[in-house]
Motif scaffolding. Structure first.
Motif, mmCIF file in Angstrom:
data_model
loop_
_atom_site.group_PDB
_atom_site.id
_atom_site.type_symbol
_atom_site.label_atom_id
_atom_site.label_comp_id
_atom_site.label_asym_id
_atom_site.label_seq_id
_atom_site.Cartn_x
_atom_site.Cartn_y
_atom_site.Cartn_z
ATOM 1 N N ARG A 11 0.842 -1.209 0.000
ATOM 2 C CA ARG A 11 0.000 0.000 0.000
ATOM 3 C C ARG A 11 0.876 1.257 0.000
ATOM 4 O O ARG A 11 0.649 2.194 -0.769
ATOM 5 N N GLN A 12 1.905 1.238 0.872
ATOM 6 C CA GLN A 12 2.788 2.415 0.959
ATOM 7 C C GLN A 12 3.481 2.679 -0.379
ATOM 8 O O GLN A 12 3.561 3.820 -0.843
ATOM 9 N N ILE A 13 3.976 1.617 -0.984
ATOM 10 C CA ILE A 13 4.665 1.777 -2.275
ATOM 11 C C ILE A 13 3.698 2.319 -3.325
ATOM 12 O O ILE A 13 3.995 3.288 -4.030
ATOM 13 N N LEU A 14 2.530 1.691 -3.406
ATOM 14 C CA LEU A 14 1.572 2.064 -4.454
ATOM 15 C C LEU A 14 1.040 3.474 -4.244
ATOM 16 O O LEU A 14 0.889 4.241 -5.206
ATOM 17 N N GLU A 15 0.750 3.823 -2.998
ATOM 18 C CA GLU A 15 0.237 5.179 -2.734
ATOM 19 C C GLU A 15 1.308 6.231 -3.035
ATOM 20 O O GLU A 15 0.992 7.328 -3.477
ATOM 21 N N SER A 16 2.581 5.868 -2.803
ATOM 22 C CA SER A 16 3.652 6.842 -3.054
ATOM 23 C C SER A 16 3.804 7.131 -4.550
ATOM 24 O O SER A 16 4.425 8.118 -4.936
#
Lengths: 285, 121
Positions: free
Chosen positions: B17-22
């Protein structure tokens, strides 16, 4: 282990690298020197980076000095890095060269500063996978690097799981690589396409054939202006009049060599020699 | 970019999630293949599905086969993100309709570059 370098130690490494590769290591890149030299300190049994540099100062240029230069000039890379130059090869450059070279049936390619080989292998993958008509052609494909260690890696074609994870479509991984343990090896049909040779961009150049495609991406940024100009002059001398030069996204020939013009190709741009563009009616920027 | 992440590990879902949201992604999550199918049906738009292989109730491979076999599900690209690294397993995933394959562990660059290959980034 000491975490910082004195100004003189930093200068010593900077001078060593500049003298033997013409690459500029700025004083603000202390973190890079620390990261690249710490493995050498450990493997060679020095007590600190300062200790290593002290030895470098005291002794004439030898294998250890060379190893330091190589460690400082090796850069991160990945398969199909930035993607768009490979799309340009696929959609415009290779189809055009196939038309123009149909009589002589040969294409000459050079990939400079090939590091651990992902860039030349990506070019080879485009050719092998998408242009079967070139199977009967002579492809003179030379990849060079300053580092003998990197060239050994390139020739071996051995990649870690993390390296093949980066940018390489899984279909191509399964077709052109074989797995042994946790490592992946480039298959001979791809590996044999490329000749890996040692060459310092700032030193004497190999006797290249007239180059149709030059990939020299994310390399010029490390050199000072004069060295950049010398390299571009040499490329110009070695390139076919209608050849293509690919540089990194932040690199340019502008204000360095007026013989080159920036030409859009698909979603990216490459550099071509002006006379051929003028004759073909292309707009020159 | 609207992404469905299916993984039974909460920690892995958080990392993805963190990677994709970034990189500008909107993320929906599910903890196994069965929940993944339900979530997939409820999403108004899906640009890509990232799915683990080994999960309780329904594996990633079963999820993929079901999704590809039933036209009621969107025909979105699927990227397996898994610790399965054997060639035979990878071939099985491709045969079942996977479009890309990421071997764990991975970095942000790996995910970003694979999405680029799928034409999503």
């Amino acid at each position: 282990m000491s975490r910082c370098l004195s100004e003189t130690d930093m200068q010593c490494i900077s001078n060593l690298v500049r003298e033997h590769s013409a690459i500029v290591v700025e004083s603000k890149k202390e973190y890079l020197v620390l990261a690249r030299l710490e493995p050498i300190v450990k493997e060679e049994g020095f007590t600190s980076i300062a200790d290593l540099i002290c030895y470098v100062r005291r002794t004439p240029f030898g294998p250890l000095h060379r190893r330091i230069v190589e460690a400082m000039t090796t850069n991160e890379t990945s398969f199909f890095r930035d993607l768009t130059p490979f799309e340009a090869l696929r959609d415009e450059v290779l189809p055009e060269l196939i038309k123009k070279r149909k009589d002589r049936k040969s294409v000459n390619i050079w990939c400079g500063a090939s590091s651990s080989g992902q860039e030349p292998y990506s070019i080879a993958l485009v050719i092998r996978e998408l242009f079967s008509e070139l199977d009967s052609w002579t492809i003179n494909f030379i990849a060079t690097d300053i580092s003998s260690e990197m060239l050994h890696r390139c020739s071996e074609g051995k990649y870690s799981q993390l390296e093949v994870n980066r940018g390489l479509p899984v279909q191509l991984l399964l077709k052109y690589f074989s797995k042994n343990g946790r490592c992946w090896y480039v298959k001979d049909q791809l590996r044999n396409m490329i000749e890996f040779k040692e060459m310092n961009l700032a030193g004497p150049w190999l006797p290249f054939p007239k180059l149709d495609i030059v990939f020299l991406r994310n390399v010029l940024i490390y050199f000072d202006r004069e060295t950049k100009q010398r390299i571009l002059t040499k490329i110009r001398e070695h390139m076919s009049g209608d050849g293509y030069l690919f540089l990194g996204g932040t690199e340019t020939t502008l204000m360095l060599d007026q013989a080159f013009a920036r030409v859009p190709v698909g979603r990216t741009a490459c550099y071509r020699l002006r006379p051929v563009l003028e004759n073909s009616g292309h707009v020159i920027s | 970019m609207h992404v469905l992440v299916i993984d039974d590990s909460k920690a892995m879902r958080i990392i993805l999630r963190q990677i994709l949201e970034s990189i500008g992604g909107h993320v929906e999550e599910a903890g196994n293949g069965r929940d993944g199918l339900r979530t997939l049906q409820s999403m108004a738009r899906v640009d890509v599905v990232l799915v683990d292989w080994n999960m309780p109730e329904m594996s990633g491979l079963e999820f993929l086969k079901t999704m590809r076999a039933d036209s009621a599900f969107p025909n979105a690209p699927v990227m397996m993100v898994t610790t399965e690294t054997e060639v035979a397993q990878m071939e099985k995933a491709l045969e079942a309709g996977a479009n890309e394959y990421v071997m764990k562990p991975f970095t942000k660059d790996v995910i970003r570059e694979k999405l680029q290959l799928l034409g999503i980034q």
